[in-house]
Motif scaffolding. Sequence first.
Motif, short mmCIF file in Angstrom:
data_model
loop_
_atom_site.label_atom_id
_atom_site.label_comp_id
_atom_site.label_asym_id
_atom_site.label_seq_id
_atom_site.Cartn_x
_atom_site.Cartn_y
_atom_site.Cartn_z
N UNK A 98 0.84 -1.20 0.00
CA UNK A 98 0.00 0.00 0.00
C UNK A 98 0.87 1.25 0.00
N UNK A 100 -5.06 13.97 -17.70
CA UNK A 100 -5.83 13.43 -16.59
C UNK A 100 -6.05 11.93 -16.76
N UNK A 101 -6.31 11.51 -18.00
CA UNK A 101 -6.50 10.08 -18.25
C UNK A 101 -5.23 9.32 -17.90
N UNK A 140 -4.86 8.89 -14.14
CA UNK A 140 -5.71 7.84 -13.57
C UNK A 140 -5.26 6.46 -14.01
N UNK A 141 -4.75 6.38 -15.25
CA UNK A 141 -4.30 5.07 -15.71
C UNK A 141 -3.09 4.59 -14.90
N UNK A 190 -2.39 5.41 -11.78
CA UNK A 190 -2.88 5.01 -10.45
C UNK A 190 -3.59 3.67 -10.52
N UNK A 191 -4.40 3.50 -11.56
CA UNK A 191 -5.15 2.25 -11.71
C UNK A 191 -4.19 1.08 -11.78
N UNK A 240 -2.74 0.24 -8.31
CA UNK A 240 -3.65 -0.44 -7.37
C UNK A 240 -4.00 -1.83 -7.86
N UNK A 241 -4.17 -1.97 -9.18
CA UNK A 241 -4.53 -3.30 -9.68
C UNK A 241 -3.42 -4.30 -9.45
N UNK A 270 -1.54 -4.32 -7.01
CA UNK A 270 -1.46 -4.60 -5.57
C UNK A 270 -2.42 -5.71 -5.16
N UNK A 271 -3.54 -5.82 -5.85
CA UNK A 271 -4.58 -6.76 -5.42
C UNK A 271 -4.05 -8.19 -5.28
#
Lengths: 432, 459
Positions: free
Chosen positions: A292, A403-404, A407-408, A410-411, A414-415, A417-418
């Motif tokens: 995290x 901006x896209x 977000x990409x 960051x996405x 996090x993905x 990390x799952x």
Amino acid sequence: MSAGTPRSLASSGQKSIQDICHPLSAEESALSRSPDVLNPSGAGEKDLSLPNGTPVDTSSPASSSSLLNRLQLDDDLDGETRDLFVTVDDPKKHVSTMETYITYRVCTKTTRTEFDLPEYSVRRRYQDFDWLRNKLEESQPTHLIPPLPEKFVMKGVVDRFSEEFVETRRKALDKFLKRVADHPVLSFNEHFNAFLSAKDLNKRQGLALLTKMGESVKYVTGGYKLRGRPIEFAAMGDYLDVFTQKLGTIDRIAQRIIKEQSEFLMELREYGPVYSSWSSFEEELHDPLEGVAGCVSNCSSALDELTEDMSEDFLPVLREYVLYIESMKNVLKKRDQVQAEYETKLEAVVFREDKKTPVPTDVEKCQDRVECFNADLKADWDRWQNNKRQDFRQLLTGMADKNIQYYEKCLAAWESLIPLLQDKQEARGETN
Amino acid sequence: MADSGSEDIAVIGNTDLTPSESENNLKNTMVEKGTSLLKRMEISVAEAEKRTGKNAVNMQETYTVYLIETRPVDAASEGTNPVPDSLWRRYSEFELLRNYLLVTYPFVVVPPLPEKRAEFVWHKLSADNMDPDFVERRRVGLENFLLRVASHPVLSSDKIFYSFLTEENGWKETVFETGFQAKADSRLKALNATFRVKNPDKRFAEMKHYGDELQSVISQLLRVRAVGENKVSTAENAAQSIRKSPFSPTKRAADRLYGVYKVHGNYGRVFSEWSAIEKEMGDGLQSAGHHMDAYAASVDDILEEEEHYADQLKEYLFYADALRAVCRKHELTQYELEMAAQDLTSKKQQREELATGTVRTFSLKGMTSKLFGQETPEQREAKLKMLETQIEEGEELVKERNEECDEFVKSAWVDIERFKEQKDHDLREALISYAIMQISMCKKGIQVWNNAKECFSKM
């Protein structure tokens, strides 16, 4: 060669305005031409699109929009393929005993006969660009001259030699020259020619053939009252007023967003490391917590990039347009003055019969001036509107892209990390 | 864990889980762990209501009551849906229950209650005790508390807990009848006293230290999001700052995020105004503006979900306190044992001195007897006899306390192990759902900006 005789332009002087078929005025019809004509070989690396509604290919957004910035495809409406390409790059710092300054390399490639050589590479500093612009304004007062980036920077507030500042300036200077190069009248201006080709710009001499009566109009300051502004020019003025306002609002909004994002970034930078210190005293939770922390750190970097990009690419273009509009308003004022002078002189001729009244040919010359000015201005206005549309489409699309991308990033973080978070769970579930 | 309002489907690898499904998963885990209580009974805190009444000093007050519903498990699965048994309780009764459990089962890490007052609030609005969002989150927290107790291997069989769920009237009296108050007072006094143990149990010392660190780190997380003030270094400071006002002059991260999103809404308005003076560009601008408005509005959902994550962290913040309390209680038990042992040793020494006539240790008696003459043989006999009795009693006491200590260590350690497993599981789940939430937020952002980009490209 006489100053600024273009191949196909309207400043003819004798015809009345209705007879002048201005090539630049046919906006809509020209837009429906086929795209193939406009891909000159020199541009060649990518497919560029037209302002005829075909959207820019943004499948790889970052590269295509930056490429567009460099090539600045313009709608060359008079049917000729482009024969003059200018770029500004390679900033270098010069240190002399008196001062320190930056020069930029200006490269020109052209097939025009007005130039002695097909290629040029010269070094110019901001002062030289400023000189050029002043000369253009002087010699082509009926035309809209593109703006330069701000001249003065507050010492201590902005670092004139920082990479970001120099790059922002370089882009603006590049845009300036490209706009001039694309202009059917301005690009043939001899000062522009000298700027691109002369080894040393001898700015004090200036060039001999300057102000022919038929070409330039002496700027008359005040003294003449304008009777009636033609509707289209009044409309231009109104549009510019509102547009300036809106641009100012957008600038403020963008600044506010950048500020909020920066402060959010500061908080994030405090937040992420807490997970790291937490992981230091956990066993099973060690890896998830570290994960995290890493994610938050990645998102912080992505946000940092977004904020920087908006500061460096978005805001300067907005401000440039505000400057553009200022100079346009000045040109409109000049036009008003020319018309006022004409009207006053005309009146004098009509109502008075004594020797003091101006000679009829004098009045005719004034009329010519008015008509030329109006024609030039109208043509430039249409061209400006088209450029503006393209520029803002590009600018706003670029903003969306950034901006896209944020977000990409960051996405992705996090993905990824799952599975790490779920990992031990499944292993434990199996052993149970 | 507690439910959330969002209906978004979260994709984790191959499984799709909605928030309500993960809530059910948690409940099922509790049931599977198999306390007999949860196998028989479904428990929920269904509603909250405001009441007004006169309080102890005869003044009008407004308070909230919560509806506890219980339903036999079999009935639901049979397909019939009978009306559940229900009763109303207020927060103070929950507190009473918890205090009773703390005193009665000192070796258990007792589940915490949701906070009494709204502190550590992320979302601007849920700061007031009467605020519906706060009440709702508290309702969820209270339900969670009951489920935790009901799924605890020891606590779930407690009669007072059972009657809390089932007997509306007279429950308070029943609790007081257990006499736990007296124990509570002495326990509190003892826990607050400062004492040092000679041979601290290493495991418990480590656990206490862990509790301190956990509390510190979670309060940092919550405060960076909520308050953003100076960092917290020790557990005592953490506890103190928890009680401080949440309205710090420093801006919060959540506030910042809120600001970023909301300011984009201003683009909506200016694009609309600008489109009015444009011909070809107008439509594209106008529709892009609408997407900017949608983007600005999306932050409310995001912050609500983050609030939910904060609640999960908060539970463990308070759990850390409960853990430390168990360690502290162990220290106390050990201390009392050591005191008893010390007392016994000193009495035995006194006996020896008296018996052999030698004064080994310095004592006032010894000095006075030297100064004022020896005691008579009868006096010595009497003293010896008294000492013998005391030593006997002392040995009994030490034996008792030793057993107590051993018992405590055994049961406490079992519960601590159980707690560790639960904590690892729950926090991992919390991190997963946090990541899922971030993913969902990113996807929404991408979608909105793609929509806006399409509009811009049509300008």
